[in-house]
Design an enzyme around this catalytic site. Structure first.
Site, PDB file in Angstrom:
ATOM      1  N   GLY A 115       0.946  -1.536  -0.191  1.00 24.63           N
ATOM      2  CA  GLY A 115      -0.360  -0.214  -0.011  1.00 24.63           C
ATOM      3  C   GLY A 115       0.885   1.064   0.421  1.00 24.63           C
ATOM      4  O   GLY A 115       0.273   2.408   0.916  1.00 24.63           O
TER       5      GLY A 115
ATOM      6  N   GLY B 292       1.749   2.578  -3.111  1.00 22.20           N
ATOM      7  CA  GLY B 292       2.240   2.546  -4.765  1.00 22.20           C
ATOM      8  C   GLY B 292       3.473   2.105  -5.386  1.00 22.20           C
ATOM      9  O   GLY B 292       3.776   2.405  -6.290  1.00 22.20           O
ATOM     10  N   LEU B 293       3.436   0.621  -4.973  1.00 19.78           N
ATOM     11  CA  LEU B 293       4.810  -0.091  -5.045  1.00 19.78           C
ATOM     12  C   LEU B 293       4.157  -1.701  -6.216  1.00 19.78           C
ATOM     13  O   LEU B 293       4.606  -2.208  -6.200  1.00 19.78           O
ATOM     14  CB  LEU B 293       5.597  -0.901  -5.150  1.00 19.78           C
ATOM     15  CG  LEU B 293       6.697   0.651  -4.720  1.00 19.78           C
ATOM     16  CD1 LEU B 293       7.654   0.173  -3.502  1.00 19.78           C
ATOM     17  CD2 LEU B 293       7.168   0.972  -5.398  1.00 19.78           C
ATOM     18  N   GLY B 294       2.580  -1.354  -6.816  1.00 21.03           N
ATOM     19  CA  GLY B 294       2.026  -2.473  -6.985  1.00 21.03           C
ATOM     20  C   GLY B 294       1.297  -3.865  -6.237  1.00 21.03           C
ATOM     21  O   GLY B 294       1.552  -4.528  -6.531  1.00 21.03           O
ATOM     22  N   SER B 295       1.565  -3.504  -5.300  1.00 14.96           N
ATOM     23  CA  SER B 295       0.648  -4.305  -3.880  1.00 14.96           C
ATOM     24  C   SER B 295      -0.279  -5.307  -4.505  1.00 14.96           C
ATOM     25  O   SER B 295      -0.149  -6.117  -4.692  1.00 14.96           O
ATOM     26  CB  SER B 295       1.477  -4.396  -2.712  1.00 14.96           C
ATOM     27  OG  SER B 295       0.603  -2.750  -2.412  1.00 14.96           O
ATOM     28  N   SER B 296      -1.317  -4.215  -5.096  1.00 18.83           N
ATOM     29  CA  SER B 296      -2.563  -5.302  -5.099  1.00 18.83           C
ATOM     30  C   SER B 296      -2.025  -6.042  -6.226  1.00 18.83           C
ATOM     31  O   SER B 296      -2.780  -6.884  -6.616  1.00 18.83           O
ATOM     32  CB  SER B 296      -3.564  -3.738  -4.494  1.00 18.83           C
ATOM     33  OG  SER B 296      -3.635  -2.630  -5.977  1.00 18.83           O
ATOM     34  N   ALA B 297      -1.710  -5.063  -7.360  1.00 22.13           N
ATOM     35  CA  ALA B 297      -1.374  -6.303  -8.469  1.00 22.13           C
ATOM     36  C   ALA B 297      -0.619  -6.656  -8.625  1.00 22.13           C
ATOM     37  O   ALA B 297      -0.974  -8.062  -9.088  1.00 22.13           O
ATOM     38  CB  ALA B 297      -0.897  -4.577  -9.798  1.00 22.13           C
TER      39      ALA B 297
ATOM     40  N   ASP C  87      -1.509  -0.152 -13.766  1.00 20.00           N
ATOM     41  CA  ASP C  87      -0.747  -1.233 -12.494  1.00 20.00           C
ATOM     42  C   ASP C  87      -0.610  -2.589 -12.771  1.00 20.00           C
ATOM     43  O   ASP C  87       0.397  -3.025 -13.405  1.00 20.00           O
ATOM     44  CB  ASP C  87      -1.148  -0.843 -10.754  1.00 20.00           C
ATOM     45  CG  ASP C  87      -0.829  -0.305 -10.155  1.00 20.00           C
ATOM     46  OD1 ASP C  87      -0.200   0.782 -11.341  1.00 20.00           O
ATOM     47  OD2 ASP C  87      -0.557   0.039  -9.005  1.00 20.00           O
TER      48      ASP C  87
HETATM   49  O1  PMV Z   1      -1.768   2.312  -6.367  1.00 20.06           O
HETATM   50  P1  PMV Z   1      -0.856   3.981  -7.145  1.00 20.06           P
HETATM   51  O2  PMV Z   1      -0.137   4.080  -5.786  1.00 20.06           O
HETATM   52  O3  PMV Z   1       0.435   2.314  -7.374  1.00 20.06           O
HETATM   53  O4  PMV Z   1      -1.161   4.246  -7.784  1.00 20.06           O
HETATM   54  C1  PMV Z   1      -1.977   4.153  -9.069  1.00 20.06           C
HETATM   55  C2  PMV Z   1      -1.486   4.372  -9.857  1.00 20.06           C
HETATM   56  C3  PMV Z   1      -3.137   5.997  -9.990  1.00 20.06           C
HETATM   57  O5  PMV Z   1      -3.153   7.054 -11.950  1.00 20.06           O
HETATM   58  C4  PMV Z   1      -2.906   7.618  -8.873  1.00 20.06           C
HETATM   59  C5  PMV Z   1      -4.354   5.248 -10.341  1.00 20.06           C
HETATM   60  C6  PMV Z   1      -4.584   4.614 -11.325  1.00 20.06           C
HETATM   61  O6  PMV Z   1      -5.932   4.148 -10.934  1.00 20.06           O
HETATM   62  O7  PMV Z   1      -4.084   4.710 -12.254  1.00 20.06           O
END
Ligand code: PMV
Length: 316
Positions: free
Chosen positions: A105, A107-112, A154
């Site tokens: 959580g 911004g390094l793509g953990s959920s993807a 992501d």
């Molecule tokens: O979840 P993050 O921090 O990787 O952000 C995704 C990138 C955004 O452009 C903010 C949202 C999106 O859906 O592209």
């Protein structure tokens, strides 16, 4: 003796090099897989379905689906979707364990990476290699559980690997970007103030109120992203660093950079980085700095109390 694995999968984390947020509004963005990620191992387990992520949260995370209300939390819903898209019944005797060093959580793509590694492991149980299209469609469903209406950047870069230019809704949404030489990045982070969903929806409200100004801002970010592709493919680090700084300035104007993001970016630049910006949704979370001499940049960020490490973005 622990049971024998019956399926395995892995997925990298990612950084957005250019164009976060503007990508939600149809502008191009550039993202790359990083060499930190998640692995998933599936085992036969009569108590299943169970999902375990020992490295997330203070005490690790366990989701048991048998007899549980799957609508209760996002993780349970995401696991149920992963079982469904890989053809496993909701009461299948399988447990999956995810591990790896990818922080959650920020911004390094953990959920993807969670979605892609989990789907790959569950598909592997059936001995199936999913096509890229099937993997992308399945990962998108899980990303929607966490993020509502993600742009798709992501899970696309995490599933595909390498470095990509992405444009939401385009007939061909992504094309490969080929760094002529590896990009030396430092990644640093702090905790987030809220989720990606919060950051995106607050920006949506500002865009709705002042759309002509925000659309110009997003157009400027798009121009920087396009120039960034050229600089990456030319190996022109001076220009690339200047473009990181510009993109960060536009994101500050968009209101998604917290004081701690600004501090990290400032520290990285002062320690010799050629440019620095937030990566991902911002409001805390991670920054990236272009740093051919990474040692002093990592040291300065750590001295100020941030987590930081050096990595390289290579062509796929
Ligand atoms: O979840 P993050 O921090 O990787 O952000 C995704 C990138 C955004 O452009 C903010 C949202 C999106 O859906 O592209």
């Amino acid at each position: 003796m622990s049971p024998r694995p019956i399926g395995a999968g892995a997925a990298p984390g990612k950084v957005i090099l250019f164009g976060e947020h503007a990508v939600v509004y149809g502008r191009p963005a550039v993202a790359a897989a990083i060499d930190v990620g998640l692995g998933a191992t599936a085992e036969h387990d009569p108590q299943g379905p169970i999902l375990r992520i020992p490295s997330w949260g203070r005490d690790g995370l366990t989701v048991e689906l048998r007899g549980a209300d799957q609508t209760r939390d996002a993780m349970g819903r995401a696991f149920a979707v992963a079982l469904e898209v890989t053809g496993h019944p909701p009461d299948c005797p399988i447990s999956v364990t995810l591990d790896g060093d990818l922080p959650l959580g920020i911004g390094l793509g953990s959920s993807a990476a969670f979605a892609v590694a989990l789907i790959r492991a569950l598909a592997d149980v059936e001995g199936e290699a999913l096509s890229t299209d099937a993997l992308l469609a399945a990962a998108e469903r899980i990303e929607k559980v966490f993020h509502g209406t993600p742009s798709g950047i992501d899970h696309t870069v995490v599933a595909h690997g390498g470095c990509l230019r992405f444009r939401r809704g385009a007939r061909q949404p992504f094309v490969a970007v080929r760094p002529v030489r590896p990009l030396p990045l430092v990644i640093a982070w702090t905790l987030r103030e809220g989720t990606t969903r919060d950051a995106v929806s607050r920006l949506r409200a500002r865009h709705t109120a002042q759309f002509q100004h925000y659309d110009r801002l997003f157009d400027s970010i798009a121009a920087v992203a396009e120039a960034g592709v050229d600089a990456i493919e030319a190996g022109d680090f001076e220009t690339l660093g200047a473009l990181f700084d510009l993109n960060h300035g536009y994101l500050s104007a968009a209101g998604v950079c917290s004081p701690r993001n600004e501090e990290m970016v400032h520290i990285a630049r002062t320690a010799g980085a050629l440019g620095a910006k937030i990566t991902g949704a911002g409001c805390g979370g991670a920054i990236i700095a272009l740093a051919p001499d990474a040692g002093p940049v990592v040291a300065a960020l750590e001295k100020a109390g941030y987590d930081a490490f050096a990595t390289r973005i290579r062509r796929a």
